[in-house]
Design a protein around this motif. Sequence first.
Motif, PDB file in Angstrom:
ATOM      1  N   MET A  16       0.843  -1.198   0.000  1.00 53.69           N
ATOM      2  CA  MET A  16       0.000   0.000   0.000  1.00 53.69           C
ATOM      3  C   MET A  16       0.880   1.251   0.000  1.00 53.69           C
ATOM      4  O   MET A  16       1.881   1.309   0.713  1.00 53.69           O
ATOM      5  N   PRO A  17       0.539   2.266  -0.811  1.00 51.78           N
ATOM      6  CA  PRO A  17       1.313   3.510  -0.788  1.00 51.78           C
ATOM      7  C   PRO A  17       1.304   4.141   0.612  1.00 51.78           C
ATOM      8  O   PRO A  17       0.274   4.132   1.292  1.00 51.78           O
ATOM      9  N   LEU A  18       2.466   4.654   1.029  1.00 53.64           N
ATOM     10  CA  LEU A  18       2.613   5.242   2.360  1.00 53.64           C
ATOM     11  C   LEU A  18       3.141   6.663   2.277  1.00 53.64           C
ATOM     12  O   LEU A  18       3.889   7.007   1.361  1.00 53.64           O
ATOM     13  N   ILE A  19       2.771   7.464   3.261  1.00 56.98           N
ATOM     14  CA  ILE A  19       3.393   8.768   3.496  1.00 56.98           C
ATOM     15  C   ILE A  19       4.348   8.555   4.662  1.00 56.98           C
ATOM     16  O   ILE A  19       3.929   8.114   5.740  1.00 56.98           O
ATOM     17  N   LEU A  20       5.635   8.839   4.443  1.00 56.17           N
ATOM     18  CA  LEU A  20       6.645   8.591   5.462  1.00 56.17           C
ATOM     19  C   LEU A  20       7.496   9.841   5.706  1.00 56.17           C
ATOM     20  O   LEU A  20       7.755  10.607   4.779  1.00 56.17           O
ATOM     21  N   ASN A  21       7.916  10.008   6.955  1.00 62.09           N
ATOM     22  CA  ASN A  21       8.785  11.120   7.329  1.00 62.09           C
ATOM     23  C   ASN A  21      10.243  10.715   7.215  1.00 62.09           C
ATOM     24  O   ASN A  21      10.627   9.636   7.657  1.00 62.09           O
ATOM     25  N   THR A  22      11.037  11.601   6.620  1.00 59.51           N
ATOM     26  CA  THR A  22      12.465  11.362   6.470  1.00 59.51           C
ATOM     27  C   THR A  22      13.237  12.632   6.806  1.00 59.51           C
ATOM     28  O   THR A  22      12.670  13.720   6.877  1.00 59.51           O
ATOM     29  N   ALA A  23      14.520  12.478   6.991  1.00 54.52           N
ATOM     30  CA  ALA A  23      15.406  13.616   7.227  1.00 54.52           C
ATOM     31  C   ALA A  23      16.720  13.369   6.519  1.00 54.52           C
ATOM     32  O   ALA A  23      17.178  12.224   6.428  1.00 54.52           O
ATOM     33  N   GLY A  24      17.306  14.432   6.009  1.00 51.24           N
ATOM     34  CA  GLY A  24      18.588  14.341   5.320  1.00 51.24           C
ATOM     35  C   GLY A  24      19.427  15.571   5.608  1.00 51.24           C
ATOM     36  O   GLY A  24      18.918  16.576   6.097  1.00 51.24           O
ATOM     37  N   GLY A  50      17.437   9.345   5.975  1.00 50.97           N
ATOM     38  CA  GLY A  50      16.516   8.234   5.855  1.00 50.97           C
ATOM     39  C   GLY A  50      15.284   8.396   6.704  1.00 50.97           C
ATOM     40  O   GLY A  50      14.966   9.485   7.178  1.00 50.97           O
ATOM     41  N   TYR A  51      14.609   7.273   6.907  1.00 52.10           N
ATOM     42  CA  TYR A  51      13.306   7.262   7.548  1.00 52.10           C
ATOM     43  C   TYR A  51      13.379   7.444   9.051  1.00 52.10           C
ATOM     44  O   TYR A  51      14.252   6.904   9.728  1.00 52.10           O
ATOM     45  N   MET A  52      12.410   8.201   9.546  1.00 53.67           N
ATOM     46  CA  MET A  52      12.259   8.457  10.970  1.00 53.67           C
ATOM     47  C   MET A  52      11.779   7.177  11.661  1.00 53.67           C
ATOM     48  O   MET A  52      10.922   6.472  11.145  1.00 53.67           O
ATOM     49  N   GLU A  53      12.366   6.890  12.804  1.00 55.97           N
ATOM     50  CA  GLU A  53      11.907   5.794  13.656  1.00 55.97           C
ATOM     51  C   GLU A  53      10.905   6.363  14.661  1.00 55.97           C
ATOM     52  O   GLU A  53      10.949   7.549  14.994  1.00 55.97           O
ATOM     53  N   LYS A  81      14.801  23.373   4.843  1.00 53.48           N
ATOM     54  CA  LYS A  81      13.459  23.420   4.261  1.00 53.48           C
ATOM     55  C   LYS A  81      12.794  22.057   4.401  1.00 53.48           C
ATOM     56  O   LYS A  81      13.480  21.035   4.436  1.00 53.48           O
ATOM     57  N   LEU A  82      11.462  22.056   4.452  1.00 61.42           N
ATOM     58  CA  LEU A  82      10.688  20.831   4.440  1.00 61.42           C
ATOM     59  C   LEU A  82      10.220  20.568   3.013  1.00 61.42           C
ATOM     60  O   LEU A  82       9.662  21.450   2.360  1.00 61.42           O
ATOM     61  N   PHE A  83      10.469  19.361   2.517  1.00 59.21           N
ATOM     62  CA  PHE A  83      10.080  18.952   1.165  1.00 59.21           C
ATOM     63  C   PHE A  83       9.002  17.878   1.278  1.00 59.21           C
ATOM     64  O   PHE A  83       9.214  16.867   1.953  1.00 59.21           O
ATOM     65  N   ASP A  84       7.860  18.099   0.612  1.00 57.13           N
ATOM     66  CA  ASP A  84       6.761  17.148   0.756  1.00 57.13           C
ATOM     67  C   ASP A  84       6.107  16.752  -0.566  1.00 57.13           C
ATOM     68  O   ASP A  84       5.053  16.131  -0.580  1.00 57.13           O
ATOM     69  N   VAL A  96       5.993   5.449  -2.037  1.00 56.74           N
ATOM     70  CA  VAL A  96       6.003   6.321  -0.861  1.00 56.74           C
ATOM     71  C   VAL A  96       5.953   7.781  -1.288  1.00 56.74           C
ATOM     72  O   VAL A  96       6.441   8.148  -2.357  1.00 56.74           O
ATOM     73  N   GLN A  97       5.339   8.568  -0.441  1.00 57.25           N
ATOM     74  CA  GLN A  97       5.462  10.021  -0.512  1.00 57.25           C
ATOM     75  C   GLN A  97       6.284  10.404   0.704  1.00 57.25           C
ATOM     76  O   GLN A  97       5.839  10.238   1.836  1.00 57.25           O
ATOM     77  N   ASN A  98       7.492  10.883   0.473  1.00 59.74           N
ATOM     78  CA  ASN A  98       8.376  11.259   1.567  1.00 59.74           C
ATOM     79  C   ASN A  98       8.163  12.712   1.950  1.00 59.74           C
ATOM     80  O   ASN A  98       8.161  13.594   1.093  1.00 59.74           O
ATOM     81  N   VAL A  99       8.010  12.932   3.238  1.00 59.66           N
ATOM     82  CA  VAL A  99       8.015  14.278   3.804  1.00 59.66           C
ATOM     83  C   VAL A  99       9.382  14.411   4.456  1.00 59.66           C
ATOM     84  O   VAL A  99       9.650  13.795   5.487  1.00 59.66           O
ATOM     85  N   THR A 100      10.264  15.184   3.818  1.00 61.45           N
ATOM     86  CA  THR A 100      11.675  15.215   4.206  1.00 61.45           C
ATOM     87  C   THR A 100      12.078  16.574   4.747  1.00 61.45           C
ATOM     88  O   THR A 100      11.932  17.590   4.072  1.00 61.45           O
ATOM     89  N   GLN A 101      12.622  16.569   5.961  1.00 64.27           N
ATOM     90  CA  GLN A 101      13.218  17.780   6.530  1.00 64.27           C
ATOM     91  C   GLN A 101      14.695  17.769   6.160  1.00 64.27           C
ATOM     92  O   GLN A 101      15.419  16.834   6.504  1.00 64.27           O
ATOM     93  N   LEU A 102      15.109  18.795   5.449  1.00 71.45           N
ATOM     94  CA  LEU A 102      16.507  18.932   5.051  1.00 71.45           C
ATOM     95  C   LEU A 102      17.212  19.870   6.016  1.00 71.45           C
ATOM     96  O   LEU A 102      16.687  20.936   6.361  1.00 71.45           O
ATOM     97  N   PHE A 103      18.400  19.455   6.444  1.00 73.67           N
ATOM     98  CA  PHE A 103      19.218  20.227   7.375  1.00 73.67           C
ATOM     99  C   PHE A 103      20.571  20.540   6.760  1.00 73.67           C
ATOM    100  O   PHE A 103      21.089  19.757   5.965  1.00 73.67           O
TER     101      PHE A 103
END
Length: 150
Positions: A16-24, A50-53, A81-84, A96-103
Amino acid sequence: MATGYIGDIRKLVGHMPLILNTAGGILLNDKKQVLLNLRTDTHNWSLPGGYMEFGETFAQTCVREYKEDSGVDVEIVRPLKLFDEGIFTYPNGDKVQNVTQLFLVKKVGGGLLSAETDETIELDYFDFDQLPPLLNQQTEDMLAFAKDNV
């Protein structure tokens, strides 16, 4: 097959497609080149991250994943910036649709991995204007943003 938290989710929901939080993180060397890792799963380049635990913050995820992917201990300098936007399909068909916080990060210890791991084949620094084949559009967007904002 995904392991850990993502693997547990996949056991319940299958493909199933998921929305997941990630950080890079964006780590620059003294030549203002950005560190990228060649991924084992897709054989293209991405920012370490990668993916948030469960229970982690975006910042904690970035620091942990950066160490796993590169061998480098980093400290967060600032959020960028947050990329979604964007859907990514893995080679096994998982979407997946990644919601990624870039640092922006800085090195505080460790060193680049000297051998291939289960996630990283190779690490290298690249000029923003001479990037290798990238993982996806979101990775391209993050690097384009970083080029103009770090």
